[in-house]
Design a protein around this motif. Sequence first.
Motif, PDB file in Angstrom:
ATOM      1  N   ASP A 206       0.610  -1.114   0.541  1.00 19.19           N
ATOM      2  CA  ASP A 206       0.202  -0.495   0.124  1.00 19.19           C
ATOM      3  C   ASP A 206       0.944   1.234   0.067  1.00 19.19           C
ATOM      4  O   ASP A 206       0.229   2.201  -0.588  1.00 19.19           O
ATOM      5  N   ASN A 207       1.860   0.928   0.272  1.00 21.33           N
ATOM      6  CA  ASN A 207       3.050   1.850   0.448  1.00 21.33           C
ATOM      7  C   ASN A 207       3.311   2.537  -0.709  1.00 21.33           C
ATOM      8  O   ASN A 207       4.338   3.345  -0.956  1.00 21.33           O
ATOM      9  N   GLY A 208       3.276   1.522  -1.734  1.00 24.21           N
ATOM     10  CA  GLY A 208       3.185   2.066  -3.334  1.00 24.21           C
ATOM     11  C   GLY A 208       4.573   1.026  -4.162  1.00 24.21           C
ATOM     12  O   GLY A 208       5.214   1.012  -5.085  1.00 24.21           O
ATOM     13  N   THR A 209       5.285   0.776  -3.189  1.00 22.24           N
ATOM     14  CA  THR A 209       6.812  -0.609  -3.851  1.00 22.24           C
ATOM     15  C   THR A 209       5.620  -1.243  -4.280  1.00 22.24           C
ATOM     16  O   THR A 209       4.661  -2.604  -3.534  1.00 22.24           O
ATOM     17  N   THR A 210       6.379  -1.883  -5.665  1.00 24.74           N
ATOM     18  CA  THR A 210       6.066  -3.336  -6.150  1.00 24.74           C
ATOM     19  C   THR A 210       6.944  -4.527  -5.313  1.00 24.74           C
ATOM     20  O   THR A 210       7.591  -3.650  -6.649  1.00 24.74           O
ATOM     21  N   VAL A 211       6.870  -5.878  -5.845  1.00 23.23           N
ATOM     22  CA  VAL A 211       7.573  -6.924  -5.608  1.00 23.23           C
ATOM     23  C   VAL A 211       7.167  -7.694  -6.070  1.00 23.23           C
ATOM     24  O   VAL A 211       6.393  -8.108  -6.413  1.00 23.23           O
ATOM     25  N   GLN A 212       8.785  -8.347  -7.318  1.00 20.33           N
ATOM     26  CA  GLN A 212       7.554  -9.060  -8.000  1.00 20.33           C
ATOM     27  C   GLN A 212       8.372 -10.842  -7.497  1.00 20.33           C
ATOM     28  O   GLN A 212       9.710 -11.029  -7.164  1.00 20.33           O
ATOM     29  N   ALA A 213       7.104 -11.466  -7.343  1.00 13.25           N
ATOM     30  CA  ALA A 213       6.815 -12.881  -7.179  1.00 13.25           C
ATOM     31  C   ALA A 213       8.182 -14.586  -7.356  1.00 13.25           C
ATOM     32  O   ALA A 213       8.148 -13.529  -9.101  1.00 13.25           O
ATOM     33  N   SER A 214       8.382 -14.843  -7.283  1.00 10.10           N
ATOM     34  CA  SER A 214       8.690 -15.961  -8.105  1.00 10.10           C
ATOM     35  C   SER A 214       7.943 -16.344  -8.248  1.00 10.10           C
ATOM     36  O   SER A 214       6.780 -17.610  -7.598  1.00 10.10           O
ATOM     37  N   VAL A 215       8.127 -16.985  -9.265  1.00  9.00           N
ATOM     38  CA  VAL A 215       6.702 -18.648 -10.027  1.00  9.00           C
ATOM     39  C   VAL A 215       7.323 -19.391 -10.149  1.00  9.00           C
ATOM     40  O   VAL A 215       8.120 -19.442 -11.345  1.00  9.00           O
ATOM     41  N   LYS A 216       7.095 -21.015 -10.453  1.00  5.53           N
ATOM     42  CA  LYS A 216       7.402 -22.142 -10.295  1.00  5.53           C
ATOM     43  C   LYS A 216       6.933 -23.129  -9.715  1.00  5.53           C
ATOM     44  O   LYS A 216       6.627 -23.357  -8.506  1.00  5.53           O
ATOM     45  N   ALA A 217       6.871 -24.261 -10.501  1.00  2.00           N
ATOM     46  CA  ALA A 217       6.176 -25.831  -9.943  1.00  2.00           C
ATOM     47  C   ALA A 217       4.921 -25.738  -9.019  1.00  2.00           C
ATOM     48  O   ALA A 217       5.051 -26.135  -8.396  1.00  2.00           O
ATOM     49  N   TRP A 224      10.147  -9.457   1.255  1.00  2.00           N
ATOM     50  CA  TRP A 224      10.169  -8.090   1.507  1.00  2.00           C
ATOM     51  C   TRP A 224      11.131  -7.310   3.257  1.00  2.00           C
ATOM     52  O   TRP A 224      10.176  -7.608   3.693  1.00  2.00           O
ATOM     53  N   PRO A 225      11.243  -6.104   3.384  1.00  2.00           N
ATOM     54  CA  PRO A 225      11.814  -5.610   4.003  1.00  2.00           C
ATOM     55  C   PRO A 225      10.554  -5.147   4.844  1.00  2.00           C
ATOM     56  O   PRO A 225      10.125  -4.361   3.394  1.00  2.00           O
ATOM     57  N   SER A 236      -1.192  -5.796  -1.528  1.00  4.91           N
ATOM     58  CA  SER A 236      -2.614  -6.440  -3.183  1.00  4.91           C
ATOM     59  C   SER A 236      -1.502  -7.354  -3.751  1.00  4.91           C
ATOM     60  O   SER A 236      -0.503  -7.183  -3.991  1.00  4.91           O
ATOM     61  N   VAL A 237      -2.224  -8.824  -4.423  1.00  2.63           N
ATOM     62  CA  VAL A 237      -1.755 -10.057  -4.635  1.00  2.63           C
ATOM     63  C   VAL A 237      -1.658  -9.422  -6.355  1.00  2.63           C
ATOM     64  O   VAL A 237      -3.409  -9.578  -6.605  1.00  2.63           O
ATOM     65  N   ILE A 238      -1.037  -9.285  -7.593  1.00  2.00           N
ATOM     66  CA  ILE A 238      -1.683  -9.075  -8.715  1.00  2.00           C
ATOM     67  C   ILE A 238      -0.799 -10.383  -9.584  1.00  2.00           C
ATOM     68  O   ILE A 238       0.157 -11.014  -9.417  1.00  2.00           O
ATOM     69  N   VAL A 239      -1.849 -10.698  -9.820  1.00  4.94           N
ATOM     70  CA  VAL A 239      -2.067 -12.420 -11.070  1.00  4.94           C
ATOM     71  C   VAL A 239      -2.011 -12.379 -12.442  1.00  4.94           C
ATOM     72  O   VAL A 239      -3.365 -12.066 -12.351  1.00  4.94           O
ATOM     73  N   HIS A 240      -0.896 -12.792 -13.307  1.00  3.06           N
ATOM     74  CA  HIS A 240      -1.363 -12.460 -14.342  1.00  3.06           C
ATOM     75  C   HIS A 240      -0.830 -14.384 -14.692  1.00  3.06           C
ATOM     76  O   HIS A 240      -0.133 -15.257 -14.886  1.00  3.06           O
ATOM     77  N   ALA A 241      -2.150 -14.450 -15.782  1.00  8.43           N
ATOM     78  CA  ALA A 241      -2.263 -15.101 -16.389  1.00  8.43           C
ATOM     79  C   ALA A 241      -2.192 -15.240 -18.455  1.00  8.43           C
ATOM     80  O   ALA A 241      -4.220 -14.950 -18.346  1.00  8.43           O
ATOM     81  N   GLY A 242      -1.934 -15.118 -18.803  1.00  5.77           N
ATOM     82  CA  GLY A 242      -2.371 -15.131 -20.543  1.00  5.77           C
ATOM     83  C   GLY A 242      -2.700 -13.401 -20.574  1.00  5.77           C
ATOM     84  O   GLY A 242      -1.902 -13.068 -20.056  1.00  5.77           O
ATOM     85  N   SER A 243      -3.658 -14.054 -20.881  1.00 12.79           N
ATOM     86  CA  SER A 243      -3.987 -11.625 -21.585  1.00 12.79           C
ATOM     87  C   SER A 243      -4.427 -11.441 -20.083  1.00 12.79           C
ATOM     88  O   SER A 243      -5.176 -10.485 -20.181  1.00 12.79           O
ATOM     89  N   ARG A 244      -5.095 -12.523 -18.779  1.00  8.62           N
ATOM     90  CA  ARG A 244      -5.942 -12.178 -17.811  1.00  8.62           C
ATOM     91  C   ARG A 244      -4.953 -11.684 -17.093  1.00  8.62           C
ATOM     92  O   ARG A 244      -4.069 -12.510 -16.442  1.00  8.62           O
TER      93      ARG A 244
END
Length: 254
Positions: A206-217, A224-225, A236-244
């Motif tokens: 919510d402070n504006g920082t975006t953290v890229q999560a790892s996705v595998k298996a 994050w600190p 918030s958790v932002i989920v990308h799946a194809g174009s969605r």
Amino acid sequence: MDERMNDLDRLAVLDPARDREPTPMEWTRAEAFVERVIDGSALSVARPSRRRLVVAGMAATALGAVAAVAVPALVPGATERAVASWTAQPTARTGDQVLPQAKACAANGVAGETVATAADVLLAEQRGEATLLIQRKGGTIVECLMVGEGDRAASMGLIDEAAIVVPPAGTVNLETMSSFGDDDSLWSNIVGLAAPDVTAVEVRLDNGTTVQASVKAGWWAAWWPGAEGGEVDTLSVIVHAGSRTTTHRPSDLP
């Protein structure tokens, strides 16, 4: 040191959270967890429908039924090194590349002691000096955050491998979210399962920082600190799946 102090007095001096007073909500959760421990429900090996682990200072507070145990094991200076060298974008690592860390994770007491191979590592990422691992230990999936090749910042049992249910297409779940530490060494993490078609997950604080999560298996994970992992819906958790692309608060995730 005052010779009149007993062992508990000496330990209290070393507690990094000794001056922190839990919030009313944290007290409520802690009391509920103690009640579940007493009646045995907190020790169930079946996968709960909702699981949140909140770790603040030296105390663990559970939200919902819990089948995993958080066991922080700090090495002096390790957490500070991890936080100081943290990067929002992780570097993916293979099991072979993190085998020393995986062996150290396997040798700790969480979910029993095992001998790790590269194939046991399901997900591994590097952020500065810290390596986050999701790996098998016998029939249990665990998470370890390591600094260097063996200084463990924390280790946590996540779920019995046989109890894993793959999320529906395009979605993720939330297995655990926690925070640990104090002041400059405070850090948070988040871990969940991901559907096979999920290509990326981001954690937006919510402070504006975006953290890229790892996705595998079939897993997604990030750390994050900061304290957000121990707070309610401050990210918030932002989920990308194809174009969605979909955006969720942690409380909305199964």
